[in-house]
Write an enzyme that holds these catalytic residues in place. Structure first.
Site, PDB file in Angstrom:
ATOM      1  N   ASN A 146     -11.450  -2.921  -4.645  1.00 43.37           N
ATOM      2  CA  ASN A 146     -10.120  -1.917  -5.558  1.00 43.37           C
ATOM      3  C   ASN A 146     -11.483  -1.546  -6.941  1.00 43.37           C
ATOM      4  O   ASN A 146     -11.103  -0.432  -7.366  1.00 43.37           O
ATOM      5  CB  ASN A 146      -9.467  -2.233  -6.261  1.00 43.37           C
ATOM      6  CG  ASN A 146      -8.242  -1.911  -4.890  1.00 43.37           C
ATOM      7  OD1 ASN A 146      -7.146  -2.926  -4.435  1.00 43.37           O
ATOM      8  ND2 ASN A 146      -8.471  -1.196  -3.670  1.00 43.37           N
ATOM      9  N   ARG A 184      -4.542  -1.792   9.004  1.00 42.50           N
ATOM     10  CA  ARG A 184      -5.921  -2.814   8.593  1.00 42.50           C
ATOM     11  C   ARG A 184      -5.467  -3.461   7.855  1.00 42.50           C
ATOM     12  O   ARG A 184      -3.996  -3.904   6.804  1.00 42.50           O
ATOM     13  CB  ARG A 184      -6.697  -1.714   8.492  1.00 42.50           C
ATOM     14  CG  ARG A 184      -6.811  -0.608   7.041  1.00 42.50           C
ATOM     15  CD  ARG A 184      -7.803   0.154   6.357  1.00 42.50           C
ATOM     16  NE  ARG A 184      -7.530   0.564   5.881  1.00 42.50           N
ATOM     17  CZ  ARG A 184      -7.784   2.110   5.980  1.00 42.50           C
ATOM     18  NH1 ARG A 184      -7.916   2.345   6.974  1.00 42.50           N
ATOM     19  NH2 ARG A 184      -7.378   2.712   4.968  1.00 42.50           N
ATOM     20  N   LEU A 185      -6.019  -4.996   7.839  1.00 45.35           N
ATOM     21  CA  LEU A 185      -6.125  -6.396   6.245  1.00 45.35           C
ATOM     22  C   LEU A 185      -6.925  -5.799   5.457  1.00 45.35           C
ATOM     23  O   LEU A 185      -5.986  -6.377   3.984  1.00 45.35           O
ATOM     24  CB  LEU A 185      -6.791  -7.820   7.296  1.00 45.35           C
ATOM     25  CG  LEU A 185      -5.907  -7.735   8.268  1.00 45.35           C
ATOM     26  CD1 LEU A 185      -6.236  -9.077   8.807  1.00 45.35           C
ATOM     27  CD2 LEU A 185      -4.824  -7.721   8.068  1.00 45.35           C
ATOM     28  N   SER A 186      -7.346  -4.592   5.518  1.00 44.43           N
ATOM     29  CA  SER A 186      -8.671  -4.601   4.061  1.00 44.43           C
ATOM     30  C   SER A 186      -8.538  -6.012   3.747  1.00 44.43           C
ATOM     31  O   SER A 186      -8.600  -6.370   2.000  1.00 44.43           O
ATOM     32  CB  SER A 186      -7.595  -3.620   3.377  1.00 44.43           C
ATOM     33  OG  SER A 186      -6.853  -2.061   3.880  1.00 44.43           O
ATOM     34  N   HIS A 209       1.934   3.846  -8.957  1.00 41.73           N
ATOM     35  CA  HIS A 209       2.117   2.437  -9.979  1.00 41.73           C
ATOM     36  C   HIS A 209       2.944   1.526  -9.882  1.00 41.73           C
ATOM     37  O   HIS A 209       3.870   0.507  -9.648  1.00 41.73           O
ATOM     38  CB  HIS A 209       0.184   1.774 -10.218  1.00 41.73           C
ATOM     39  CG  HIS A 209      -0.307   2.707  -9.229  1.00 41.73           C
ATOM     40  ND1 HIS A 209      -0.352   2.128  -7.671  1.00 41.73           N
ATOM     41  CD2 HIS A 209      -1.844   2.688  -9.547  1.00 41.73           C
ATOM     42  CE1 HIS A 209      -2.211   2.453  -7.741  1.00 41.73           C
ATOM     43  NE2 HIS A 209      -2.743   3.189  -7.929  1.00 41.73           N
ATOM     44  N   THR A 226     -10.943  -7.159  -3.974  1.00 43.85           N
ATOM     45  CA  THR A 226     -12.375  -6.756  -5.006  1.00 43.85           C
ATOM     46  C   THR A 226     -12.555  -5.286  -4.751  1.00 43.85           C
ATOM     47  O   THR A 226     -14.150  -4.981  -5.058  1.00 43.85           O
ATOM     48  CB  THR A 226     -13.143  -7.954  -4.570  1.00 43.85           C
ATOM     49  OG1 THR A 226     -13.115  -7.909  -2.913  1.00 43.85           O
ATOM     50  CG2 THR A 226     -12.378  -9.192  -4.581  1.00 43.85           C
ATOM     51  N   ARG A 273       2.661  -4.928   6.178  1.00 43.11           N
ATOM     52  CA  ARG A 273       1.936  -3.661   5.242  1.00 43.11           C
ATOM     53  C   ARG A 273       2.230  -2.784   5.717  1.00 43.11           C
ATOM     54  O   ARG A 273       3.128  -1.980   6.229  1.00 43.11           O
ATOM     55  CB  ARG A 273       0.193  -3.293   6.408  1.00 43.11           C
ATOM     56  CG  ARG A 273      -0.350  -2.488   5.306  1.00 43.11           C
ATOM     57  CD  ARG A 273      -2.297  -2.220   5.285  1.00 43.11           C
ATOM     58  NE  ARG A 273      -2.510  -0.901   5.061  1.00 43.11           N
ATOM     59  CZ  ARG A 273      -3.691  -1.311   3.959  1.00 43.11           C
ATOM     60  NH1 ARG A 273      -4.457  -2.124   4.702  1.00 43.11           N
ATOM     61  NH2 ARG A 273      -4.770   0.033   3.023  1.00 43.11           N
ATOM     62  N   GLY A 275       0.035   5.421  -4.656  1.00 39.28           N
ATOM     63  CA  GLY A 275      -1.020   6.805  -4.375  1.00 39.28           C
ATOM     64  C   GLY A 275       0.026   8.240  -3.366  1.00 39.28           C
ATOM     65  O   GLY A 275       0.341   8.955  -5.201  1.00 39.28           O
ATOM     66  N   ASP A 280       1.276  -1.293  -0.016  1.00 36.47           N
ATOM     67  CA  ASP A 280       0.293  -0.301  -0.087  1.00 36.47           C
ATOM     68  C   ASP A 280       1.215   1.631   0.132  1.00 36.47           C
ATOM     69  O   ASP A 280       1.784   1.639   0.293  1.00 36.47           O
ATOM     70  CB  ASP A 280      -1.528  -0.219   1.161  1.00 36.47           C
ATOM     71  CG  ASP A 280      -2.145   1.238   1.026  1.00 36.47           C
ATOM     72  OD1 ASP A 280      -2.575   1.499   0.212  1.00 36.47           O
ATOM     73  OD2 ASP A 280      -2.483   1.470   1.684  1.00 36.47           O
TER      74      ASP A 280
HETATM   75  C1  IPE Z   1      -5.040  -3.282   0.076  1.00 32.50           C
HETATM   76  O1  IPE Z   1      -4.372  -1.635  -0.191  1.00 32.50           O
HETATM   77  C2  IPE Z   1      -5.419  -3.753  -1.227  1.00 32.50           C
HETATM   78  C3  IPE Z   1      -3.988  -3.567  -2.166  1.00 32.50           C
HETATM   79  C4  IPE Z   1      -2.884  -3.561  -1.454  1.00 32.50           C
HETATM   80  C5  IPE Z   1      -3.871  -4.466  -3.349  1.00 32.50           C
HETATM   81  P1  IPE Z   1      -6.063  -0.107  -0.147  1.00 32.50           P
HETATM   82  O2  IPE Z   1      -5.628   0.909  -0.731  1.00 32.50           O
HETATM   83  O3  IPE Z   1      -6.354  -0.734  -1.359  1.00 32.50           O
HETATM   84  O4  IPE Z   1      -6.947  -0.478   0.994  1.00 32.50           O
HETATM   85  P2  IPE Z   1      -7.524   0.429   2.122  1.00 32.50           P
HETATM   86  O5  IPE Z   1      -8.402   1.139   1.046  1.00 32.50           O
HETATM   87  O6  IPE Z   1      -6.875   1.911   2.708  1.00 32.50           O
HETATM   88  O7  IPE Z   1      -8.025  -0.545   2.719  1.00 32.50           O
HETATM   89  C1  IPE Z   2      -1.455   0.446  -3.449  1.00 31.59           C
HETATM   90  O1  IPE Z   2      -0.976   1.580  -3.205  1.00 31.59           O
HETATM   91  C2  IPE Z   2      -2.116  -0.074  -4.462  1.00 31.59           C
HETATM   92  C3  IPE Z   2      -3.158  -0.359  -4.577  1.00 31.59           C
HETATM   93  C4  IPE Z   2      -3.653  -0.769  -3.596  1.00 31.59           C
HETATM   94  C5  IPE Z   2      -3.509  -2.145  -5.812  1.00 31.59           C
HETATM   95  P1  IPE Z   2      -2.513   2.285  -3.235  1.00 31.59           P
HETATM   96  O2  IPE Z   2      -2.820   2.822  -4.914  1.00 31.59           O
HETATM   97  O3  IPE Z   2      -3.687   2.198  -2.052  1.00 31.59           O
HETATM   98  O4  IPE Z   2      -2.098   4.203  -2.643  1.00 31.59           O
HETATM   99  P2  IPE Z   2      -2.802   4.942  -1.578  1.00 31.59           P
HETATM  100  O5  IPE Z   2      -3.280   4.243  -0.545  1.00 31.59           O
HETATM  101  O6  IPE Z   2      -3.821   5.957  -2.380  1.00 31.59           O
HETATM  102  O7  IPE Z   2      -1.169   5.813  -1.595  1.00 31.59           O
HETATM  103 MG    MG Z   3      -4.428   2.479  -0.326  1.00 28.25          MG
END
Ligand code: IPE
Ligand code: IPE
Ligand code: MG
Length: 255
Positions: free
Chosen positions: A78, A204-206, A47, A76, A198, A33, A30
């Protein structure tokens, strides 16, 4: 993946946490972004850098004594992101498999894909199947890619498979135990994760490996995923080595 043969309920591989090195590590990658916005770059670049971090990590994992690594690539949930972001994430998976599959084959890495294929573009499914097929005889290292994966979705599918087996007379409800459930999860051939890492400053485990992580050690790191690599993995492993796992029992030597 969705279409699984009836599971054989053979004993699953055991983790050898006793060595102080986890056999199976799961990583929630994670922070791509946020890494990009902190550098004034578009999220897609974050990414892209994330794929480089993945490459570094997959290379470092066997060197550091791991046998299994599962990475969370697309959840699922995302799908809630804008279409352009979802497409960017799919494009990256394509880049990773197209560019790295030969190397993975050379290094003896066996790829397993966890999650449902439902809703994914045909092109992605074909690529995921290819990665599994072309690496299926490899034994040096196991890489799990959780793609279009959600722990609840996985448990729901396993439950459906159990109901179908009961309905068909192949399974007596009295014989539904934890092993019967684990055998029907996508991860059946992997031991439970000893350690879940993480990155990205969230704790969190998401929806990642929620059944399998019942007794995993959790390590949350402030580093953003594009900055991760061998050093980050080593750091998480040293935290793991300092933890005492009790699995509900008593501290060793107590009493
Ligand atoms: C968890 O990250 C999913 C992946 C790394 C693929 P997210 O960015 O989607 O999780 P949340 O939304 O912060 O819980
Ligand atoms: C992890 O980075 C990639 C995936 C969830 C697929 P993020 O895209 O969630 O990045 P942040 O959490 O917005 O920084
Ligand atoms: Mg994220």
């Amino acid at each position: 993946m969705t279409a699984r043969p009836a599971p054989s309920e053979q004993p699953r591989p055991e983790a050898d946490g006793g060595r102080g090195v986890p056999a199976h590590v799961g990583i929630i990658m994670d922070g791509n972004g946020r890494w990009a916005s902190r550098h004034g770059l578009p999220r897609a670049i974050g990414h892209e850098r994330g794929v480089e971090a993945l490459r570094r990590t997959v290379k470092a994992a066997p060197k550091l004594g791991l046998q299994y690594l599962t990475v969370y690539s697309f959840s699922t949930e995302n799908w809630r992101r804008p279409v352009a972001e979802v497409s960017a994430l799919f494009a990256l998976l394509k880049t990773f498999i197209n560019r790295d599959l030969d190397q993975l084959i050379k290094e003896g890495v066996k790829v397993s894909v966890f999650g449902t294929r439902k809703g994914l573009p045909e092109e992605i499914n074909t690529l995921l199947e290819r990665a599994e097929r072309e690496t299926r005889h490899n034994t040096a290292f196991n890489l799990g890619i959780a793609f279009n994966y959600g722990g609840r979705e996985e448990i729901t599918r396993a439950t459906r498979a159990i109901a179908q087996d009961v309905k068909a007379g192949r399974l007596d409800p009295e014989n539904i135990d934890e092993a019967a459930i684990a055998a029907r999860l996508d991860t059946a051939a992997f031991p439970d994760p000893d350690l879940i890492i993480r990155t990205g400053e969230e704790s969190r485990l998401s929806n990642f490996l929620i059944w399998q992580s019942a007794y995993a050690e959790l390590v949350f790191m402030d580093v953003l995923w594009p900055e991760f690599g061998e050093a980050g993995l080593e750091q998480a492993l040293s935290v793991f080595a300092s933890r005492e796992r009790r699995f509900g029992g008593l501290k060793s030597g107590a009493g």
